[in-house]
Motif scaffolding. Structure first.
Motif, PDB file in Angstrom:
ATOM      1  N   ARG A  91      26.608  -1.285  46.580  1.00  0.00           N
ATOM      2  CA  ARG A  91      27.308  -0.891  47.800  1.00  0.00           C
ATOM      3  C   ARG A  91      27.974   0.474  47.621  1.00  0.00           C
ATOM      4  O   ARG A  91      28.489   0.790  46.535  1.00  0.00           O
ATOM      5  N   ALA A  92      28.026   1.246  48.679  1.00  0.00           N
ATOM      6  CA  ALA A  92      28.669   2.563  48.627  1.00  0.00           C
ATOM      7  C   ALA A  92      30.132   2.447  48.224  1.00  0.00           C
ATOM      8  O   ALA A  92      30.651   3.280  47.465  1.00  0.00           O
ATOM      9  N   ASP A  93      30.825   1.409  48.714  1.00  0.00           N
ATOM     10  CA  ASP A  93      32.253   1.292  48.442  1.00  0.00           C
ATOM     11  C   ASP A  93      32.556   0.802  47.026  1.00  0.00           C
ATOM     12  O   ASP A  93      33.716   0.559  46.686  1.00  0.00           O
ATOM     13  N   GLN A  94      31.517   0.682  46.195  1.00  0.00           N
ATOM     14  CA  GLN A  94      31.726   0.397  44.777  1.00  0.00           C
ATOM     15  C   GLN A  94      31.541   1.637  43.905  1.00  0.00           C
ATOM     16  O   GLN A  94      31.767   1.569  42.697  1.00  0.00           O
ATOM     17  N   LEU A  95      31.121   2.747  44.511  1.00  0.00           N
ATOM     18  CA  LEU A  95      30.794   3.940  43.736  1.00  0.00           C
ATOM     19  C   LEU A  95      31.930   4.945  43.748  1.00  0.00           C
ATOM     20  O   LEU A  95      32.426   5.335  44.810  1.00  0.00           O
ATOM     21  N   VAL A  96      32.329   5.374  42.556  1.00  0.00           N
ATOM     22  CA  VAL A  96      33.338   6.410  42.382  1.00  0.00           C
ATOM     23  C   VAL A  96      32.629   7.640  41.825  1.00  0.00           C
ATOM     24  O   VAL A  96      32.042   7.592  40.746  1.00  0.00           O
ATOM     25  N   LEU A  97      32.668   8.728  42.561  1.00  0.00           N
ATOM     26  CA  LEU A  97      31.926   9.939  42.216  1.00  0.00           C
ATOM     27  C   LEU A  97      32.660  10.738  41.145  1.00  0.00           C
ATOM     28  O   LEU A  97      33.867  10.988  41.263  1.00  0.00           O
ATOM     29  N   GLY A  98      31.936  11.151  40.098  1.00  0.00           N
ATOM     30  CA  GLY A  98      32.555  11.832  38.976  1.00  0.00           C
ATOM     31  C   GLY A  98      32.572  13.340  39.099  1.00  0.00           C
ATOM     32  O   GLY A  98      31.626  13.951  39.597  1.00  0.00           O
ATOM     33  N   CYS A  99      33.656  13.951  38.613  1.00  0.00           N
ATOM     34  CA  CYS A  99      33.824  15.411  38.599  1.00  0.00           C
ATOM     35  C   CYS A  99      34.233  15.842  37.189  1.00  0.00           C
ATOM     36  O   CYS A  99      35.128  15.240  36.596  1.00  0.00           O
ATOM     37  N   PRO A 100      33.609  16.883  36.640  1.00  0.00           N
ATOM     38  CA  PRO A 100      34.007  17.378  35.325  1.00  0.00           C
ATOM     39  C   PRO A 100      35.090  18.450  35.442  1.00  0.00           C
ATOM     40  O   PRO A 100      35.008  19.335  36.289  1.00  0.00           O
ATOM     41  N   PHE A 101      36.088  18.370  34.590  1.00  0.00           N
ATOM     42  CA  PHE A 101      37.120  19.404  34.543  1.00  0.00           C
ATOM     43  C   PHE A 101      36.814  20.385  33.406  1.00  0.00           C
ATOM     44  O   PHE A 101      37.704  20.949  32.801  1.00  0.00           O
TER      45      PHE A 101
END
Length: 352
Positions: free
Chosen positions: A237-247
């Motif tokens: 489900r879309a509402d289970q996905l947390v999108l990652g960002c690199p710092f």
């Protein structure tokens, strides 16, 4: 429900716990604990005079103080990381799975965490130099199921809010090939999607390592959007996905005048924290910032060295994407690489 804003904290790096802007976070993952003989144990302190036990106790006490400033903050212990072994053996049998689940629960309760984030890189895959088996595919699901059962029972017994169970997951088909992702997702509260390192330390040509969309120079390549679509197509489900960002940024030297898409010098790969990019590289005047309108990310170039990175503009676009597509939120690796909080500010604003 408010969107997730999750930070990973590399506790082996210098940091001032009181400066972490927890008011802007919903979750903080303490990285890492490791798996040894099926048990979850603290990482080394780096100081031979300080025991693992004392080190972990000190840091977890520091992190718990953060809850005084944000009582809703969820603190998770992240277990594993790149090249962290022990998972395949821990998942192998019902006995080893139960042992791992008990050990994880004991760790959480001892140090008063709100849950666990498993960072197995990767089930069924030995690219990180760890043990891998074909059986990992099914055993990973069984491991999470055993863990979920013990976490739920323990929380119910003391009438507390449920313990969280999350995973950090690879953002390509290679990861999905090694897991039963729909069944895995059913056991998890959410999945931290590592939508970065697309062009990594093995890259031999200049490409984006955290692009939102595919770039014209690599039309069949990886992107955050492509990863999301893969997971959705496989029943998550879309509402289970947390999108990652690199710092942090990734670099390659020996790139010709063409810049993006050009070949570089093999094994010249490097990394820079966002702090170094802003405080040293950009002020040097050597680098020109470019913007890829298709991929929606920036890159730097000085005629030789290519650097792929994130900045507030690209982070904000990822937040907009997460909202538009109904994702659970955003996460980033990791806090100490931008103590100015410029990227976190852009991230938290973008998901509001």
């Amino acid at each position: 429900m408010a969107s997730i804003v999750l930070a990973y904290l590399a506790t082996w790096q210098p940091f001032d716990v009181d400066r972490i802007p927890v008011e802007k976070l919903t979750h903080l993952c303490y990285a890492f604990a490791k798996v040894v003989d099926g048990d979850v144990i603290p990482q080394d302190s780096g100081d031979p005079r300080v025991s693992k036990e004392a080190y972990c106790q000190h840091l977890s006490e520091q992190l718990r103080h953060l809850k005084q400033r944000n009582p809703d903050l969820k603190l998770l212990i992240s277990v594993g990381g790149w090249s962290a072994d022990g998972f395949s053996d821990a998942a192998l049998t019902s006995e080893t799975r139960d042992k791992f689940a008990r050990s994880t629960l004991e760790f959480i309760q001892k140090y008063q965490f709100d849950g666990v984030d498993l960072d197995w890189e990767y089930p069924s895959n030995d690219m990180a130099g760890i043990k891998a088996r074909v059986e990992d595919k099914e055993n990973f699901t069984l491991l999470l199921t055993a863990l979920r059962q013990q976490l739920t029972a323990a929380a119910t017994a003391v009438k507390r809010t449920p313990y969280l169970l999350t995973i950090a997951a690879g953002a390509g088909q290679y990861y999905l090939d090694g897991v039963e992702i729909k069944a895995v997702a059913e056991q998890c509260d959410f999945i931290n999607l590592m939508t970065y390192d697309f062009y990594n330390g093995w890259a031999t040509c200049a490409g984006h390592h955290a692009n939102l969309y595919r770039a014209s120079h690599d039309p069949e390549g990886d992107s955050a959007d492509h990863a999301v679509q893969l997971y959705l197509a496989n029943g998550v489900r879309a509402d289970q996905l947390v999108l990652g960002c690199p710092f942090y940024g990734r670099s390659l030297r020996g790139v010709g005048a063409a810049g993006l898409g050009a070949a570089g010098t093999a094994k010249s790969n490097g990394t820079y924290s966002y702090q170094t990019i802003v405080d040293e590289l950009l002020p040097s005047g050597r680098y020109t910032r470019h913007w890829d309108a298709e991929a929606q990310v920036p890159w730097l170039f000085d005629g030789d060295e290519f650097i792929s990175y994130e900045d507030p503009e690209s982070i904000a676009l990822k937040g907009q994407y997460a909202k538009q597509h109904g994702l659970a939120g955003l996460m980033f690796w990791e806090y100490t690489e931008d103590p100015s909080n410029a990227l976190l500010d852009a991230l938290s604003l973008s998901v509001q």
